[in-house]
Write a protein that holds these residues in place. Structure first.
Motif, PDB file in Angstrom:
ATOM      1  N   GLY A 107     -26.956   0.705  10.284  1.00  0.00           N
ATOM      2  CA  GLY A 107     -26.717  -0.687  10.617  1.00  0.00           C
ATOM      3  C   GLY A 107     -25.537  -1.328   9.929  1.00  0.00           C
ATOM      4  N   LYS A 108     -24.844  -0.594   9.046  1.00  0.00           N
ATOM      5  CA  LYS A 108     -23.761  -1.182   8.261  1.00  0.00           C
ATOM      6  C   LYS A 108     -22.547  -0.259   8.143  1.00  0.00           C
ATOM      7  CE  LYS A 108     -26.970  -3.905   5.414  1.00  0.00           C
ATOM      8  NZ  LYS A 108     -27.432  -4.181   4.023  1.00  0.00           N
ATOM      9  N   SER A 109     -22.378   0.639   9.087  1.00  0.00           N
ATOM     10  CA  SER A 109     -21.251   1.572   9.025  1.00  0.00           C
ATOM     11  C   SER A 109     -19.954   0.861   9.407  1.00  0.00           C
ATOM     12  CB  SER A 109     -21.490   2.756   9.962  1.00  0.00           C
ATOM     13  OG  SER A 109     -22.637   3.485   9.587  1.00  0.00           O
ATOM     14  N   PHE A 110     -18.853   1.367   8.863  1.00  0.00           N
ATOM     15  CA  PHE A 110     -17.547   0.809   9.232  1.00  0.00           C
ATOM     16  C   PHE A 110     -16.445   1.810   8.915  1.00  0.00           C
ATOM     17  CE2 PHE A 110     -18.259  -0.681   4.847  1.00  0.00           C
ATOM     18  CZ  PHE A 110     -17.061  -0.347   4.219  1.00  0.00           C
ATOM     19  N   ILE A 111     -15.301   1.618   9.564  1.00  0.00           N
ATOM     20  CA  ILE A 111     -14.081   2.359   9.265  1.00  0.00           C
ATOM     21  C   ILE A 111     -13.082   1.362   8.690  1.00  0.00           C
ATOM     22  CG2 ILE A 111     -13.229   2.091  11.637  1.00  0.00           C
ATOM     23  CD1 ILE A 111     -12.489   5.059   9.245  1.00  0.00           C
ATOM     24  N   ALA A 112     -12.368   1.774   7.654  1.00  0.00           N
ATOM     25  CA  ALA A 112     -11.401   0.886   7.007  1.00  0.00           C
ATOM     26  C   ALA A 112     -10.122   1.646   6.706  1.00  0.00           C
ATOM     27  CB  ALA A 112     -11.988   0.299   5.722  1.00  0.00           C
ATOM     28  N   GLY A 113      -9.090   0.903   6.424  1.00  0.00           N
ATOM     29  CA  GLY A 113      -7.823   1.523   6.059  1.00  0.00           C
ATOM     30  C   GLY A 113      -6.935   0.529   5.346  1.00  0.00           C
ATOM     31  N   GLY A 114      -5.807   1.023   4.844  1.00  0.00           N
ATOM     32  CA  GLY A 114      -4.897   0.191   4.074  1.00  0.00           C
ATOM     33  C   GLY A 114      -4.944   0.575   2.601  1.00  0.00           C
ATOM     34  N   TYR A 115      -4.632  -0.369   1.736  1.00  0.00           N
ATOM     35  CA  TYR A 115      -4.562  -0.130   0.291  1.00  0.00           C
ATOM     36  C   TYR A 115      -5.402  -1.189  -0.406  1.00  0.00           C
ATOM     37  CZ  TYR A 115      -2.208   1.542  -4.017  1.00  0.00           C
ATOM     38  OH  TYR A 115      -1.938   2.093  -5.247  1.00  0.00           O
ATOM     39  N   TRP A 116      -6.490  -0.745  -1.041  1.00  0.00           N
ATOM     40  CA  TRP A 116      -7.393  -1.651  -1.745  1.00  0.00           C
ATOM     41  C   TRP A 116      -6.973  -1.785  -3.200  1.00  0.00           C
ATOM     42  CZ3 TRP A 116     -11.216  -0.962  -5.682  1.00  0.00           C
ATOM     43  CH2 TRP A 116     -12.057  -2.075  -5.864  1.00  0.00           C
ATOM     44  N   MET A 117      -6.742  -3.023  -3.632  1.00  0.00           N
ATOM     45  CA  MET A 117      -6.407  -3.348  -5.023  1.00  0.00           C
ATOM     46  C   MET A 117      -5.322  -2.419  -5.595  1.00  0.00           C
ATOM     47  SD  MET A 117      -8.213  -6.014  -5.688  1.00  0.00           S
ATOM     48  CE  MET A 117      -8.275  -6.184  -7.467  1.00  0.00           C
ATOM     49  N   PRO A 118      -4.101  -2.508  -5.089  1.00  0.00           N
ATOM     50  CA  PRO A 118      -3.023  -1.644  -5.592  1.00  0.00           C
ATOM     51  C   PRO A 118      -2.774  -1.836  -7.081  1.00  0.00           C
ATOM     52  CG  PRO A 118      -2.352  -2.821  -3.605  1.00  0.00           C
ATOM     53  CD  PRO A 118      -3.642  -3.430  -4.048  1.00  0.00           C
ATOM     54  N   GLU A 119      -2.375  -0.749  -7.733  1.00  0.00           N
ATOM     55  CA  GLU A 119      -1.982  -0.846  -9.142  1.00  0.00           C
ATOM     56  C   GLU A 119      -0.743  -1.729  -9.232  1.00  0.00           C
ATOM     57  OE1 GLU A 119       0.357   3.100 -10.120  1.00  0.00           O
ATOM     58  OE2 GLU A 119      -1.488   3.583  -9.037  1.00  0.00           O
ATOM     59  N   ALA A 120      -0.454  -2.225 -10.430  1.00  0.00           N
ATOM     60  CA  ALA A 120       0.540  -3.294 -10.617  1.00  0.00           C
ATOM     61  C   ALA A 120       1.909  -2.966 -10.026  1.00  0.00           C
ATOM     62  CB  ALA A 120       0.672  -3.608 -12.104  1.00  0.00           C
ATOM     63  N   ASN A 121       2.415  -1.768 -10.283  1.00  0.00           N
ATOM     64  CA  ASN A 121       3.758  -1.457  -9.782  1.00  0.00           C
ATOM     65  C   ASN A 121       3.771  -1.316  -8.261  1.00  0.00           C
ATOM     66  OD1 ASN A 121       2.230   0.939 -10.128  1.00  0.00           O
ATOM     67  ND2 ASN A 121       4.092   2.185 -10.045  1.00  0.00           N
ATOM     68  N   HIS A 122       2.681  -0.814  -7.690  1.00  0.00           N
ATOM     69  CA  HIS A 122       2.594  -0.722  -6.233  1.00  0.00           C
ATOM     70  C   HIS A 122       2.459  -2.107  -5.610  1.00  0.00           C
ATOM     71  CE1 HIS A 122       1.185   3.758  -6.017  1.00  0.00           C
ATOM     72  NE2 HIS A 122       2.422   3.611  -6.468  1.00  0.00           N
ATOM     73  N   LYS A 179      -4.327  -9.733  -2.681  1.00  0.00           N
ATOM     74  CA  LYS A 179      -4.592  -8.764  -3.742  1.00  0.00           C
ATOM     75  C   LYS A 179      -4.801  -7.361  -3.175  1.00  0.00           C
ATOM     76  CE  LYS A 179      -6.811 -11.908  -7.057  1.00  0.00           C
ATOM     77  NZ  LYS A 179      -8.054 -12.122  -7.854  1.00  0.00           N
ATOM     78  N   SER A 180      -5.270  -7.285  -1.939  1.00  0.00           N
ATOM     79  CA  SER A 180      -5.460  -6.015  -1.231  1.00  0.00           C
ATOM     80  C   SER A 180      -4.854  -6.130   0.157  1.00  0.00           C
ATOM     81  CB  SER A 180      -6.943  -5.667  -1.113  1.00  0.00           C
ATOM     82  OG  SER A 180      -7.511  -5.370  -2.365  1.00  0.00           O
ATOM     83  N   PHE A 181      -4.638  -4.982   0.775  1.00  0.00           N
ATOM     84  CA  PHE A 181      -4.027  -4.954   2.097  1.00  0.00           C
ATOM     85  C   PHE A 181      -4.853  -4.003   2.968  1.00  0.00           C
ATOM     86  CE2 PHE A 181      -1.066  -5.834  -1.246  1.00  0.00           C
ATOM     87  CZ  PHE A 181      -0.352  -6.933  -0.793  1.00  0.00           C
ATOM     88  N   ILE A 182      -6.040  -4.465   3.329  1.00  0.00           N
ATOM     89  CA  ILE A 182      -6.985  -3.594   4.026  1.00  0.00           C
ATOM     90  C   ILE A 182      -7.472  -4.228   5.321  1.00  0.00           C
ATOM     91  CG2 ILE A 182      -7.783  -2.460   1.923  1.00  0.00           C
ATOM     92  CD1 ILE A 182     -10.232  -4.292   1.997  1.00  0.00           C
ATOM     93  N   VAL A 183      -7.966  -3.372   6.191  1.00  0.00           N
ATOM     94  CA  VAL A 183      -8.629  -3.815   7.419  1.00  0.00           C
ATOM     95  C   VAL A 183      -9.904  -2.997   7.577  1.00  0.00           C
ATOM     96  CG1 VAL A 183      -6.532  -4.565   8.613  1.00  0.00           C
ATOM     97  CG2 VAL A 183      -7.286  -2.184   8.807  1.00  0.00           C
ATOM     98  N   MET A 184     -10.865  -3.528   8.337  1.00  0.00           N
ATOM     99  CA  MET A 184     -12.082  -2.781   8.596  1.00  0.00           C
ATOM    100  C   MET A 184     -12.646  -3.150   9.961  1.00  0.00           C
ATOM    101  SD  MET A 184     -14.909  -4.587   6.118  1.00  0.00           S
ATOM    102  CE  MET A 184     -16.269  -3.817   6.989  1.00  0.00           C
ATOM    103  N   HIS A 185     -13.395  -2.219  10.525  1.00  0.00           N
ATOM    104  CA  HIS A 185     -14.019  -2.420  11.833  1.00  0.00           C
ATOM    105  C   HIS A 185     -15.430  -1.855  11.776  1.00  0.00           C
ATOM    106  CE1 HIS A 185     -14.164  -2.779  16.254  1.00  0.00           C
ATOM    107  NE2 HIS A 185     -14.836  -1.647  16.216  1.00  0.00           N
ATOM    108  N   ASN A 186     -16.421  -2.678  12.102  1.00  0.00           N
ATOM    109  CA  ASN A 186     -17.815  -2.245  12.047  1.00  0.00           C
ATOM    110  C   ASN A 186     -18.128  -1.236  13.146  1.00  0.00           C
ATOM    111  OD1 ASN A 186     -18.453  -3.932   9.862  1.00  0.00           O
ATOM    112  ND2 ASN A 186     -18.814  -5.678  11.204  1.00  0.00           N
ATOM    113  N   LEU A 187     -19.023  -0.312  12.819  1.00  0.00           N
ATOM    114  CA  LEU A 187     -19.439   0.728  13.758  1.00  0.00           C
ATOM    115  C   LEU A 187     -20.951   0.665  13.955  1.00  0.00           C
ATOM    116  CD1 LEU A 187     -17.342   3.613  12.183  1.00  0.00           C
ATOM    117  CD2 LEU A 187     -16.899   2.597  14.430  1.00  0.00           C
TER     118      LEU A 187
END
Length: 220
Positions: A107-122, A179-187
């Motif tokens: 009931g809570k599955s999802f697909i996500a992508g991008g960059y979660w909480m990049p380190e400081a230099n990134h 702070k993050s650059f992510i996306v997600m889609h529920n499945l």
């Protein structure tokens, strides 16, 4: 595809999250994990065709995260996760950077992508890339199909104050403050149990791929 017994195990684990129950049902866990690994192996083959940076030699068993929780610094002392997490990195086998993540939970599955909480230099490099080439990012995240699948990209955690070296009147400040650059889609459960589940998820990842390319180009 993900088998119903895999989801049943996770549901039962959520209701019986203790070591005695888990050890008594270890064979169910092993079977469920093997199902997830086999599914991941199938997904990796499809994903490499979409994103060549994801190695075809990546092994599913190395992508499926441990089910054991780190409870050392958590108030929640339940020992097990009630989901299977699958990380599909595009920079080798190490986590971090722009990648894809599949979360399997009844009931809570999802697909996500991008960059979660990049380190400081990134993070600094990504903000600089947005400042210089925001048009390229906006062409991805403002596309109608992208918005339909993943929602408004700026609706994620941001800095409350301005990042250093950026002014409030910067036309892209809402993107730069992220702070993050992510996306997600529920499945839905029916989607991950479908014989075409891997193809469906790979298709969604193909829509995330241009975002990951933008982020990888920014930090490379």
């Amino acid at each position: 595809m993900i088998q119903q017994p895999t989801l049943d195990f996770l549901s039962d684990l959520e209701d019986n999250n203790n070591r005695d129950w888990f050890m008594a049902n270890k064979s169910r866990y092993d079977t469920a994990r093997e199902n997830v690994i086999e599914f991941t192996d199938r997904l990796i083959k499809l994903m490499h065709k979409i994103d060549p940076a994801l190695s075809p030699d990546l092994e599913g068993k190395k992508c499926v995260m441990r089910i054991y929780r780190d409870i050392r610094f958590s108030k929640n002392k339940t020992p097990y996760k009630n989901n299977f997490g699958i990380s599909l990195p595009t920079t080798g086998t190490k986590l971090g950077g722009a990648e894809y993540y599949l979360h399997l939970q009844p009931g809570k599955s999802f697909i996500a992508g991008g960059y979660w909480m990049p380190e400081a230099n990134h993070l600094k490099a990504i903000r600089q890339e947005i400042d210089y080439n925001a048009h390229d990012l906006k062409a991805i995240i403002d596309a109608p199909e992208f918005v339909k699948l993943f929602g408004n990209f700026t609706n994620q955690e941001k800095l409350k104050s301005l990042p250093r070296d950026y002014a409030a009147d910067n036309e892209n400040i809402e993107l730069i403050k992220l702070k993050s650059f992510i996306v997600m889609h529920n499945l839905a459960d029916r989607e991950i149990k479908s014989p075409k589940a891997a193809e469906t998820i790979a298709g969604l990842c193909s829509k995330i791929y241009p975002l990951n390319v933008f982020l990888r180009n920014a930090i490379n």
